[in-house]
Design a protein around this motif. Structure first.
Motif, PDB file in Angstrom:
ATOM      1  N   GLU A 113       0.840  -1.188   0.000  1.00 26.47           N
ATOM      2  CA  GLU A 113       0.000   0.000   0.000  1.00 26.47           C
ATOM      3  C   GLU A 113       0.879   1.244   0.000  1.00 26.47           C
ATOM      4  O   GLU A 113       2.024   1.222   0.467  1.00 26.47           O
ATOM      5  CB  GLU A 113      -0.924   0.039   1.234  1.00 26.47           C
ATOM      6  N   ALA A 195     -14.826   3.562  -4.419  1.00 30.85           N
ATOM      7  CA  ALA A 195     -15.105   3.145  -3.040  1.00 30.85           C
ATOM      8  C   ALA A 195     -13.876   2.496  -2.410  1.00 30.85           C
ATOM      9  O   ALA A 195     -13.582   2.717  -1.227  1.00 30.85           O
ATOM     10  CB  ALA A 195     -16.285   2.181  -3.012  1.00 30.85           C
ATOM     11  N   ARG A 197     -10.815   3.201  -3.156  1.00 33.64           N
ATOM     12  CA  ARG A 197      -9.885   4.295  -2.871  1.00 33.64           C
ATOM     13  C   ARG A 197     -10.261   5.028  -1.588  1.00 33.64           C
ATOM     14  O   ARG A 197      -9.398   5.317  -0.748  1.00 33.64           O
ATOM     15  CB  ARG A 197      -9.884   5.290  -4.029  1.00 33.64           C
ATOM     16  N   ASP A 198     -11.547   5.309  -1.413  1.00 29.49           N
ATOM     17  CA  ASP A 198     -11.978   6.118  -0.280  1.00 29.49           C
ATOM     18  C   ASP A 198     -11.963   5.350   1.035  1.00 29.49           C
ATOM     19  O   ASP A 198     -11.572   5.905   2.066  1.00 29.49           O
ATOM     20  CB  ASP A 198     -13.384   6.675  -0.548  1.00 29.49           C
ATOM     21  N   HIS A 199     -12.410   4.089   1.000  1.00 28.37           N
ATOM     22  CA  HIS A 199     -12.453   3.304   2.247  1.00 28.37           C
ATOM     23  C   HIS A 199     -12.497   1.825   1.904  1.00 28.37           C
ATOM     24  O   HIS A 199     -13.580   1.255   1.746  1.00 28.37           O
ATOM     25  CB  HIS A 199     -13.668   3.705   3.083  1.00 28.37           C
ATOM     26  N   PRO A 200     -11.333   1.182   1.772  1.00 30.38           N
ATOM     27  CA  PRO A 200     -11.313  -0.219   1.337  1.00 30.38           C
ATOM     28  C   PRO A 200     -12.036  -1.172   2.285  1.00 30.38           C
ATOM     29  O   PRO A 200     -12.646  -2.142   1.844  1.00 30.38           O
ATOM     30  CB  PRO A 200      -9.815  -0.535   1.255  1.00 30.38           C
ATOM     31  N   ILE A 201     -11.980  -0.913   3.593  1.00 34.44           N
ATOM     32  CA  ILE A 201     -12.643  -1.804   4.552  1.00 34.44           C
ATOM     33  C   ILE A 201     -14.157  -1.732   4.373  1.00 34.44           C
ATOM     34  O   ILE A 201     -14.848  -2.753   4.349  1.00 34.44           O
ATOM     35  CB  ILE A 201     -12.240  -1.451   5.988  1.00 34.44           C
ATOM     36  N   ALA A 202     -14.676  -0.503   4.235  1.00 36.80           N
ATOM     37  CA  ALA A 202     -16.111  -0.341   4.008  1.00 36.80           C
ATOM     38  C   ALA A 202     -16.526  -0.955   2.678  1.00 36.80           C
ATOM     39  O   ALA A 202     -17.593  -1.566   2.567  1.00 36.80           O
ATOM     40  CB  ALA A 202     -16.472   1.138   4.049  1.00 36.80           C
ATOM     41  N   ALA A 203     -15.687  -0.808   1.658  1.00 34.22           N
ATOM     42  CA  ALA A 203     -16.004  -1.397   0.355  1.00 34.22           C
ATOM     43  C   ALA A 203     -16.078  -2.912   0.442  1.00 34.22           C
ATOM     44  O   ALA A 203     -16.971  -3.549  -0.133  1.00 34.22           O
ATOM     45  CB  ALA A 203     -14.952  -0.978  -0.672  1.00 34.22           C
ATOM     46  N   THR A 205     -16.796  -4.624   3.109  1.00 34.49           N
ATOM     47  CA  THR A 205     -17.998  -4.937   3.889  1.00 34.49           C
ATOM     48  C   THR A 205     -19.248  -4.899   3.021  1.00 34.49           C
ATOM     49  O   THR A 205     -20.189  -5.673   3.231  1.00 34.49           O
ATOM     50  CB  THR A 205     -18.136  -3.955   5.055  1.00 34.49           C
TER      51      THR A 205
END
Length: 325
Positions: A113, A195, A197-203, A205
């Motif tokens: 990363e 998505a 890019r902005d928040h991989p964990i939320a994506a 999920t």
């Protein structure tokens, strides 16, 4: 609100049509050398669209896209020089090959990363010229001497020069690649890419296959850059390992920042910057051209921190608030 949105869309379409008409007329008013320079700017714009999809939209930093550009260039040169393949047929081959290379490189890069990924791609760009010089590949790559290819003639009956024809051919490829990228990014795939890019964990999920989308984005980005490299070889008529140094990869990264991150239209401005600003800096100072280049770069970042496309978009929004309804 809906009427305002329709008006905005209408003006954007008119602006796009006007820009295309201007781009079509421009080579008829310039010398062949200037047309060649503009063609190279369009080629860089294709590569910047691909890199922007990876970095601007997906958040993966790459300092190695010069290597994919080199793969595309050598693919076109080898196919044309050794097998007599038509120049236009080398583009899809270069794109598919670079897609495969980019996808395979993107798989181990999933474990990296940020700056670590940047360093890994940096290593790829550093190694590429040395690999092209490898003695066991000389029968294909020509070693340090490179490969010379012939500039294609325009189709019979067209009253244009070779440089003008290659300009129009490159412009058509750029428009096609732009439309493909625009449709890709405005749909479900594009939303998934952003998505991540902005928040991989939320994506993850939400059910988005982060690993798949990141590797596919890497592959598509390499595909764009490979096609640009193939066009670059056709236009320049020559490929050699020292033409694809780390500076090319850095220049591409500079181009997406100057043009505007997460902006497809910004790729055109970035391509113009890559092609013309070093020449302008050299004409200003023969003794220290890169110092002038640095001043230009600092000025762009200070005056337009969101890139040229962002600055133009902000200016258009201000005009609409000031004079629009």
């Amino acid at each position: 609100m809906r009427t305002a949105a329709l008006q905005q869309r209408h003006w954007r379409r008119l602006g796009l049509v006007a820009a295309l008409l201007f781009a079509c007329v421009l080579p008829l008013l310039l010398t062949d050398f200037r047309v060649f320079q503009l063609t190279m700017a369009l080629i860089y714009a294709i590569a910047l669209i691909g890199l922007n999809m990876l970095t601007g939209y997906n958040g993966q930093i790459s300092l190695g896209h010069g290597a994919f550009y080199a793969v595309g260039a050598y693919t076109a040169a080898i196919l044309m020089d050794r097998y007599g393949v038509p120049y236009w047929a080398t583009l899809p081959v270069a794109g598919v090959l670079c897609f495969g290379v980019g996808f395979l490189f993107g798989m181990p890069a999933l474990r990296l990363e940020g700056l670590y990924l940047a360093l890994a791609t940096f290593a790829l760009a550093v190694a590429a010229p040395q690999i092209l010089k490898y003695k066991h590949l000389e029968q294909w790559t020509g070693g340090v001497q490179g490969i010379v290819i012939f500039k294609p003639d325009p189709p019979a009956g067209l009253p244009v020069s070779q440089d003008q024809w290659l300009y129009y051919f490159t412009l058509a490829v750029l428009v096609g690649m732009f439309v493909i990228a625009w449709n890709l990014l405005r749909g479900r795939t594009g939303r998934a890419i952003v998505a991540i890019r902005d928040h991989p964990i939320a994506a993850s999920t939400m059910g988005i296959n982060v690993a798949l989308y990141k590797t596919l984005t890497f592959g598509v980005s390499a595909l764009y850059t490979g096609i640009a490299g193939a066009l670059g070889a056709i236009v320049v008529q020559f490929v050699a390992p020292d033409s694809f140094t780390i500076f090319l990869s850095i220049s591409l990264l500079v181009g997406i920042v100057v043009g505007g991150l997460a902006s497809l239209s910004g790729a055109v401005f970035g391509g113009l910057f890559i092609q013309f600003v070093p020449n302008v800096a050299d004409s200003i100072s023969k003794a220290a051209p890169w110092a002038i280049y640095g001043i230009f770069l600092i000025g762009f970042m200070y005056l337009m921190p969101s890139g040229v496309a962002g600055a133009l978009g902000g200016g258009w929004a201000w005009l609409r608030r000031r004079y629009g309804r």
